[in-house]
Design an enzyme around this catalytic site. Sequence first.
Site, PDB file in Angstrom:
ATOM      1  N   HIS A   1     -27.670 -79.799   6.334  1.00 34.62           N
ATOM      2  CA  HIS A   1     -27.405 -78.366   6.248  1.00 34.62           C
ATOM      3  C   HIS A   1     -26.109 -78.113   5.482  1.00 34.62           C
ATOM      4  CE1 HIS A   1     -30.065 -77.245   9.940  1.00 34.62           C
ATOM      5  NE2 HIS A   1     -30.736 -77.896   8.990  1.00 34.62           N
TER       6      HIS A   1
ATOM      7  N   GLU B   1     -23.551 -76.278   6.221  1.00 36.30           N
ATOM      8  CA  GLU B   1     -22.362 -76.369   7.081  1.00 36.30           C
ATOM      9  C   GLU B   1     -21.973 -77.824   7.307  1.00 36.30           C
ATOM     10  OE1 GLU B   1     -25.112 -73.121   8.894  1.00 36.30           O
ATOM     11  OE2 GLU B   1     -25.312 -74.972   7.730  1.00 36.30           O
TER      12      GLU B   1
ATOM     13  N   CYS C   1     -27.313 -73.113  12.792  1.00 34.12           N
ATOM     14  CA  CYS C   1     -28.208 -73.575  13.854  1.00 34.12           C
ATOM     15  C   CYS C   1     -27.391 -74.247  14.956  1.00 34.12           C
ATOM     16  CB  CYS C   1     -29.227 -74.558  13.274  1.00 34.12           C
ATOM     17  SG  CYS C   1     -28.508 -76.172  12.848  1.00 34.12           S
TER      18      CYS C   1
ATOM     19  N   CYS D   1     -25.476 -77.508  13.766  1.00 28.96           N
ATOM     20  CA  CYS D   1     -24.281 -77.174  12.990  1.00 28.96           C
ATOM     21  C   CYS D   1     -23.226 -76.529  13.873  1.00 28.96           C
ATOM     22  CB  CYS D   1     -24.645 -76.259  11.825  1.00 28.96           C
ATOM     23  SG  CYS D   1     -25.612 -77.110  10.556  1.00 28.96           S
TER      24      CYS D   1
END
Length: 140
Positions: free
Chosen positions: A68, A70, A96, A99
């Site tokens: 991801h 992040e 999410c 993260c």
Amino acid sequence: MEMTKLTATRSSCLRRHVGAILVKDTRVIATGYNGAPAGVTHCEVTGCLRQKLNVPSGERHELCRGLHAEQNAIIQAALYGVSTEGAVLYCTTKPCSICTKMIINAKITKIVYEEYYDDSLADELLKDTDIRILQYKKEK
């Protein structure tokens, strides 16, 4: 927020393009976008594992070749020895739960996102912290 959108254009994900930047003391300290790890064949070539397995959005995050945005921003900061403590995360999409756990341990103090992403565990985790989270609204 425009910088997060620009960063998202680098994404190699076939399903969603996400960008993230970490800012500390008004300086960008790291950027990240979602996609396959460095040196690994991109999903543009292999096809989307999540589509092949018919995995719905928001479920089974581990069934993906990519990281991801992040995660990549936090990893980039670590790789170059830049502390994320006290930083602000700007992201095109609300993080999410995976993260969010990383954000908590990275001691990031604020999250600013544009697009809402429904993840009740992420919301629950954030309630137990002092991390401020707000949705960016573009001025007209």
